[in-house]
Motif scaffolding. Structure first.
Motif, PDB file in Angstrom:
ATOM      1  N   UNK A 101      23.700 -13.589 -23.521  1.00 44.87           N
ATOM      2  CA  UNK A 101      22.728 -13.221 -22.492  1.00 44.87           C
ATOM      3  C   UNK A 101      24.012 -13.173 -21.139  1.00 44.87           C
ATOM      4  N   UNK A 102      23.660 -12.147 -20.356  1.00 38.80           N
ATOM      5  CA  UNK A 102      24.087 -12.072 -18.384  1.00 38.80           C
ATOM      6  C   UNK A 102      22.261 -11.841 -18.078  1.00 38.80           C
ATOM      7  N   UNK A 103      21.280 -12.172 -17.636  1.00 42.42           N
ATOM      8  CA  UNK A 103      19.782 -11.349 -17.142  1.00 42.42           C
ATOM      9  C   UNK A 103      19.911 -11.891 -15.517  1.00 42.42           C
ATOM     10  N   UNK A 104      19.650 -11.011 -14.952  1.00 43.40           N
ATOM     11  CA  UNK A 104      19.060 -10.994 -13.670  1.00 43.40           C
ATOM     12  C   UNK A 104      17.212 -10.400 -13.285  1.00 43.40           C
ATOM     13  N   UNK A 105      16.948  -9.456 -14.117  1.00 45.49           N
ATOM     14  CA  UNK A 105      15.278  -9.355 -13.714  1.00 45.49           C
ATOM     15  C   UNK A 105      14.376  -9.119 -15.292  1.00 45.49           C
ATOM     16  N   UNK A 106      15.302  -8.975 -16.565  1.00 45.15           N
ATOM     17  CA  UNK A 106      14.142  -9.003 -17.491  1.00 45.15           C
ATOM     18  C   UNK A 106      13.435 -10.122 -18.228  1.00 45.15           C
ATOM     19  N   UNK A 107      12.355  -9.677 -18.315  1.00 44.99           N
ATOM     20  CA  UNK A 107      11.312 -11.492 -18.900  1.00 44.99           C
ATOM     21  C   UNK A 107      11.722 -11.446 -20.952  1.00 44.99           C
ATOM     22  N   UNK A 108      11.874 -10.418 -21.056  1.00 40.48           N
ATOM     23  CA  UNK A 108      11.890 -10.206 -22.491  1.00 40.48           C
ATOM     24  C   UNK A 108      13.449  -9.879 -23.356  1.00 40.48           C
ATOM     25  N   UNK A 109      13.846 -10.588 -24.013  1.00 44.30           N
ATOM     26  CA  UNK A 109      14.791  -9.732 -24.921  1.00 44.30           C
ATOM     27  C   UNK A 109      13.801  -8.988 -26.479  1.00 44.30           C
ATOM     28  N   UNK A 110      14.270  -7.143 -26.132  1.00 46.36           N
ATOM     29  CA  UNK A 110      12.526  -6.797 -27.603  1.00 46.36           C
ATOM     30  C   UNK A 110      13.486  -6.330 -28.709  1.00 46.36           C
ATOM     31  N   UNK A 111      13.171  -6.651 -29.698  1.00 48.21           N
ATOM     32  CA  UNK A 111      14.379  -6.391 -31.179  1.00 48.21           C
ATOM     33  C   UNK A 111      13.601  -6.094 -31.718  1.00 48.21           C
ATOM     34  N   UNK A 112      14.404  -4.536 -32.871  1.00 49.40           N
ATOM     35  CA  UNK A 112      13.969  -4.094 -33.857  1.00 49.40           C
ATOM     36  C   UNK A 112      14.112  -5.134 -35.155  1.00 49.40           C
ATOM     37  N   UNK A 113      13.145  -5.830 -35.946  1.00 50.81           N
ATOM     38  CA  UNK A 113      13.633  -6.254 -36.866  1.00 50.81           C
ATOM     39  C   UNK A 113      13.850  -5.847 -38.401  1.00 50.81           C
ATOM     40  N   UNK A 114      14.767  -5.919 -38.950  1.00 50.61           N
ATOM     41  CA  UNK A 114      15.158  -4.893 -40.163  1.00 50.61           C
ATOM     42  C   UNK A 114      13.460  -5.024 -41.115  1.00 50.61           C
ATOM     43  N   UNK A 115      13.323  -3.810 -41.461  1.00 50.11           N
ATOM     44  CA  UNK A 115      12.388  -3.153 -42.581  1.00 50.11           C
ATOM     45  C   UNK A 115      11.611  -4.486 -44.107  1.00 50.11           C
ATOM     46  N   UNK A 116      10.783  -5.342 -43.697  1.00 48.53           N
ATOM     47  CA  UNK A 116       9.873  -6.051 -44.281  1.00 48.53           C
ATOM     48  C   UNK A 116      10.929  -7.898 -43.529  1.00 48.53           C
ATOM     49  N   UNK A 117      11.256  -7.685 -43.089  1.00 48.39           N
ATOM     50  CA  UNK A 117      12.224  -8.583 -42.716  1.00 48.39           C
ATOM     51  C   UNK A 117      11.302  -9.959 -41.726  1.00 48.39           C
ATOM     52  N   UNK A 118      11.591 -11.038 -41.635  1.00 45.59           N
ATOM     53  CA  UNK A 118      10.978 -12.156 -41.298  1.00 45.59           C
ATOM     54  C   UNK A 118      11.636 -13.255 -40.140  1.00 45.59           C
ATOM     55  N   UNK A 119      10.942 -13.682 -39.194  1.00 43.53           N
ATOM     56  CA  UNK A 119      11.601 -14.105 -38.062  1.00 43.53           C
ATOM     57  C   UNK A 119      11.332 -15.318 -38.159  1.00 43.53           C
ATOM     58  N   UNK A 120      11.900 -16.425 -38.454  1.00 39.69           N
ATOM     59  CA  UNK A 120      12.388 -17.663 -38.645  1.00 39.69           C
ATOM     60  C   UNK A 120      12.213 -18.286 -37.500  1.00 39.69           C
ATOM     61  N   UNK A 121      13.703 -18.615 -36.703  1.00 40.68           N
ATOM     62  CA  UNK A 121      13.391 -19.650 -35.112  1.00 40.68           C
ATOM     63  C   UNK A 121      13.794 -18.761 -34.229  1.00 40.68           C
ATOM     64  N   UNK A 122      13.814 -18.975 -33.384  1.00 38.88           N
ATOM     65  CA  UNK A 122      14.141 -19.282 -31.774  1.00 38.88           C
ATOM     66  C   UNK A 122      14.705 -19.989 -30.952  1.00 38.88           C
TER      67      UNK A 122
END
Length: 149
Positions: free
Chosen positions: A60-81
């Motif tokens: 990522x190269x970011x100058x302005x954004x606070x968040x990276x917003x993503x859609x998870x696959x259906x019924x997936x769980x995020x484990x680590x970031x």
């Protein structure tokens, strides 16, 4: 007129003291996101029971954004970031996740955002159509995407 002439101008017959003038046309400046994903890579591992694990890595190269917003696959769980090598706490909602990202200054290098997630796919038959469980970005789009197994 010859073969090397590419433009010609016609002077109005009624013009006194004709001149060629140039006038600029002002246009509104369009504000675009000051962030970009230079490379997005997803590595998926699928076992015989249909469980999968995915590692989504993006630069990522970011100058302005606070968040990276993503859609998870259906019924997936995020484990680590992890953002720039450090763990972060994502905000999760109905099928989407917001990852707090670092703002960079002009000339700074891009950094990695690494997300690990998992879920379960339906069993796959020999001639079934497969939709891979990939994360999708909302506002910041990827310039190059790679999927590997």
């Amino acid at each position: 007129l010859g073969e090397d002439i590419h433009q010609a101008f016609l002077v109005q017959p009624s013009a006194t003291d004709p001149r060629l003038t140039v006038q600029t046309k002002e246009r509104e400046v369009v504000e675009t996101a000051g962030a970009r994903i230079l490379l997005a890579e997803t590595v998926l591992t699928l076992d015989a029971s249909g469980a999968y694990r995915g590692v989504f890595t993006c630069h990522v190269d970011n100058r302005t954004e606070q968040f990276l917003e993503l859609t998870l696959p259906s019924e997936a769980r995020l484990w680590t970031a992890h953002v720039a090598g450090k763990p972060v706490k994502p905000m999760t909602g109905s099928g989407s996740v917001r990852i707090p990202i670092v703002k960079t200054a002009e000339g700074d290098l891009d950094y990695e955002v690494v997300l690990k997630y998992g879920g379960r796919m339906d069993s796959i038959g020999r001639f079934d159509r497969v939709e891979f469980p990939l994360m999708r970005s909302h506002e910041i789009h990827s310039e190059l995407t790679i999927l590997s197994d």
